[in-house]
Design a protein around this motif. Sequence first.
Motif, PDB file in Angstrom:
ATOM      1  N   ARG A  43       0.944  -1.510  -0.091  1.00  0.00           N
ATOM      2  CA  ARG A  43      -0.559   0.466  -0.209  1.00  0.00           C
ATOM      3  C   ARG A  43       0.649   1.496   0.479  1.00  0.00           C
ATOM      4  O   ARG A  43       0.827   2.044  -0.336  1.00  0.00           O
ATOM      5  CB  ARG A  43      -1.171   0.102   1.552  1.00  0.00           C
ATOM      6  CG  ARG A  43      -2.174  -1.144   0.741  1.00  0.00           C
ATOM      7  CD  ARG A  43      -2.747  -1.306   2.313  1.00  0.00           C
ATOM      8  NE  ARG A  43      -3.176   0.369   3.222  1.00  0.00           N
ATOM      9  CZ  ARG A  43      -3.645   0.331   3.918  1.00  0.00           C
ATOM     10  NH1 ARG A  43      -3.281  -1.259   4.735  1.00  0.00           N
ATOM     11  NH2 ARG A  43      -4.167   1.341   4.775  1.00  0.00           N
ATOM     12  N   ILE A  44       1.766   1.262   0.696  1.00  0.00           N
ATOM     13  CA  ILE A  44       2.864   2.611   1.099  1.00  0.00           C
ATOM     14  C   ILE A  44       3.571   2.715  -0.417  1.00  0.00           C
ATOM     15  O   ILE A  44       3.334   3.518  -1.322  1.00  0.00           O
ATOM     16  CB  ILE A  44       4.276   2.606   2.268  1.00  0.00           C
ATOM     17  CG1 ILE A  44       3.330   2.449   3.704  1.00  0.00           C
ATOM     18  CG2 ILE A  44       4.426   3.375   2.206  1.00  0.00           C
ATOM     19  CD1 ILE A  44       3.784   2.204   4.806  1.00  0.00           C
ATOM     20  N   LYS A  45       4.129   2.119  -1.221  1.00  0.00           N
ATOM     21  CA  LYS A  45       4.572   1.267  -2.396  1.00  0.00           C
ATOM     22  C   LYS A  45       4.419   1.989  -3.357  1.00  0.00           C
ATOM     23  O   LYS A  45       4.272   3.124  -4.546  1.00  0.00           O
ATOM     24  CB  LYS A  45       5.108   0.036  -2.844  1.00  0.00           C
ATOM     25  CG  LYS A  45       6.460  -0.569  -3.277  1.00  0.00           C
ATOM     26  CD  LYS A  45       6.769  -1.466  -3.796  1.00  0.00           C
ATOM     27  CE  LYS A  45       7.823  -1.870  -5.181  1.00  0.00           C
ATOM     28  NZ  LYS A  45       8.021  -2.580  -4.848  1.00  0.00           N
ATOM     29  N   ASN A  46       2.696   1.496  -3.500  1.00  0.00           N
ATOM     30  CA  ASN A  46       1.616   1.854  -4.379  1.00  0.00           C
ATOM     31  C   ASN A  46       1.533   3.692  -4.125  1.00  0.00           C
ATOM     32  O   ASN A  46       1.621   4.620  -5.593  1.00  0.00           O
ATOM     33  CB  ASN A  46      -0.058   0.927  -4.622  1.00  0.00           C
ATOM     34  CG  ASN A  46       0.738  -0.543  -4.860  1.00  0.00           C
ATOM     35  OD1 ASN A  46       1.667  -0.506  -5.096  1.00  0.00           O
ATOM     36  ND2 ASN A  46      -0.450  -0.958  -4.408  1.00  0.00           N
ATOM     37  N   GLU A  47       1.428   3.802  -3.257  1.00  0.00           N
ATOM     38  CA  GLU A  47       0.815   5.164  -2.969  1.00  0.00           C
ATOM     39  C   GLU A  47       1.694   6.492  -3.606  1.00  0.00           C
ATOM     40  O   GLU A  47       1.627   6.904  -4.180  1.00  0.00           O
ATOM     41  CB  GLU A  47       0.583   5.404  -0.994  1.00  0.00           C
ATOM     42  CG  GLU A  47       0.390   6.824  -0.808  1.00  0.00           C
ATOM     43  CD  GLU A  47      -0.472   7.846  -1.212  1.00  0.00           C
ATOM     44  OE1 GLU A  47      -1.851   6.421  -0.932  1.00  0.00           O
ATOM     45  OE2 GLU A  47      -1.105   8.743  -1.145  1.00  0.00           O
ATOM     46  N   SER A  48       3.073   5.853  -2.951  1.00  0.00           N
ATOM     47  CA  SER A  48       4.310   6.997  -3.953  1.00  0.00           C
ATOM     48  C   SER A  48       4.518   6.215  -4.771  1.00  0.00           C
ATOM     49  O   SER A  48       4.424   7.899  -6.164  1.00  0.00           O
ATOM     50  CB  SER A  48       5.237   6.443  -2.864  1.00  0.00           C
ATOM     51  OG  SER A  48       6.244   4.989  -3.352  1.00  0.00           O
ATOM     52  N   LYS A  49       4.087   5.614  -5.472  1.00  0.00           N
ATOM     53  CA  LYS A  49       4.158   5.982  -7.474  1.00  0.00           C
ATOM     54  C   LYS A  49       3.357   6.543  -7.940  1.00  0.00           C
ATOM     55  O   LYS A  49       3.281   7.234  -8.348  1.00  0.00           O
ATOM     56  CB  LYS A  49       3.619   3.715  -7.341  1.00  0.00           C
ATOM     57  CG  LYS A  49       4.631   3.466  -8.520  1.00  0.00           C
ATOM     58  CD  LYS A  49       4.288   2.235  -9.025  1.00  0.00           C
ATOM     59  CE  LYS A  49       4.705   0.951  -8.084  1.00  0.00           C
ATOM     60  NZ  LYS A  49       4.501  -0.486  -8.861  1.00  0.00           N
ATOM     61  N   ASP A  50       2.231   6.230  -6.406  1.00  0.00           N
ATOM     62  CA  ASP A  50       0.861   7.286  -7.641  1.00  0.00           C
ATOM     63  C   ASP A  50       0.975   8.700  -7.715  1.00  0.00           C
ATOM     64  O   ASP A  50       0.879   9.167  -8.451  1.00  0.00           O
ATOM     65  CB  ASP A  50      -0.451   7.287  -7.183  1.00  0.00           C
ATOM     66  CG  ASP A  50      -1.301   5.882  -7.525  1.00  0.00           C
ATOM     67  OD1 ASP A  50      -0.509   4.465  -8.163  1.00  0.00           O
ATOM     68  OD2 ASP A  50      -2.104   5.021  -6.355  1.00  0.00           O
ATOM     69  N   SER A  51       1.501   8.828  -6.488  1.00  0.00           N
ATOM     70  CA  SER A  51       2.037  10.542  -6.033  1.00  0.00           C
ATOM     71  C   SER A  51       2.688  11.222  -6.822  1.00  0.00           C
ATOM     72  O   SER A  51       2.586  11.924  -7.279  1.00  0.00           O
ATOM     73  CB  SER A  51       2.158  10.738  -4.601  1.00  0.00           C
ATOM     74  OG  SER A  51       3.167   9.978  -4.096  1.00  0.00           O
ATOM     75  N   TRP A  52       3.814  10.154  -7.183  1.00  0.00           N
ATOM     76  CA  TRP A  52       5.308  10.426  -8.217  1.00  0.00           C
ATOM     77  C   TRP A  52       4.783  10.812  -9.769  1.00  0.00           C
ATOM     78  O   TRP A  52       5.015  11.786 -10.565  1.00  0.00           O
ATOM     79  CB  TRP A  52       6.107   9.820  -8.466  1.00  0.00           C
ATOM     80  CG  TRP A  52       6.920   9.890  -9.541  1.00  0.00           C
ATOM     81  CD1 TRP A  52       8.276  10.437  -8.879  1.00  0.00           C
ATOM     82  CD2 TRP A  52       7.200   9.280 -10.653  1.00  0.00           C
ATOM     83  NE1 TRP A  52       8.733  10.904  -9.984  1.00  0.00           N
ATOM     84  CE2 TRP A  52       8.466   9.631 -11.273  1.00  0.00           C
ATOM     85  CE3 TRP A  52       6.722   8.333 -10.771  1.00  0.00           C
ATOM     86  CZ2 TRP A  52       9.077   9.161 -12.155  1.00  0.00           C
ATOM     87  CZ3 TRP A  52       7.272   7.914 -12.206  1.00  0.00           C
ATOM     88  CH2 TRP A  52       8.120   8.684 -12.866  1.00  0.00           C
TER      89      TRP A  52
END
Length: 202
Positions: free
Chosen positions: A188-197
């Motif tokens: 979840r944290i990994k996907n979130e940082s990908k999305d915000s990037w």
Amino acid sequence: MELEGYIGRKFDTKFLRGDFEFKELDEEIIKYCRVLSRKGLTPNKTGNVSVRFENGMLITAGGTDLGKLNSGDIVYVLNFDFNDNTTFVIGSKEPSSETPMHWMIYNRYEDVNAVVHVHDPLVKEENLQKFGIKCTEREFPYGTIELAEEVVDALRESRYVVMKNHGSVSVGSNLREAVEFILDIHRRIKNESKDSWQGKKF
Ligand SMILES: [Zn+2]
């Protein structure tokens, strides 16, 4: 001199003579430890894994690289005497420095059959609230009874708990479930940082 990755124990270990059958639990522990290591959650020989077993628990030995674990790195803990701060084991290695914490969790929660502790580099103080991650209120040194009690308390509210300024602990009715909690938060944290990037305009 302290060797890199070496983690000292804050309790005594008494090795008992005896034998036991892993009943394939060693294979399961090895399999999941490799997964955790591959995901980068056990840097510098950190992290430890245990499962409830017969009258006690099986736990990874202290200072082992979970990615290279073998059966000889798994210790059978028969008891932990908190009065004497001594653990009684069958095995050829010292059990994990977090043995008191694992033991206390099984003692307190009958439905818990597996405990996983990792150092997930993505789990940081600043994203705990955002992902609804429970964190212990007070900070205690690793391997202490105080830390164990703090974690046991926090587990009343969540099956995934962050030890303040240290790492994550998850519990499950089996090892797969406890590992899945760890991987789910990581994803979840990994996907979130990908999305915000991806959302950023350059
Ligand atoms: Zn740790």
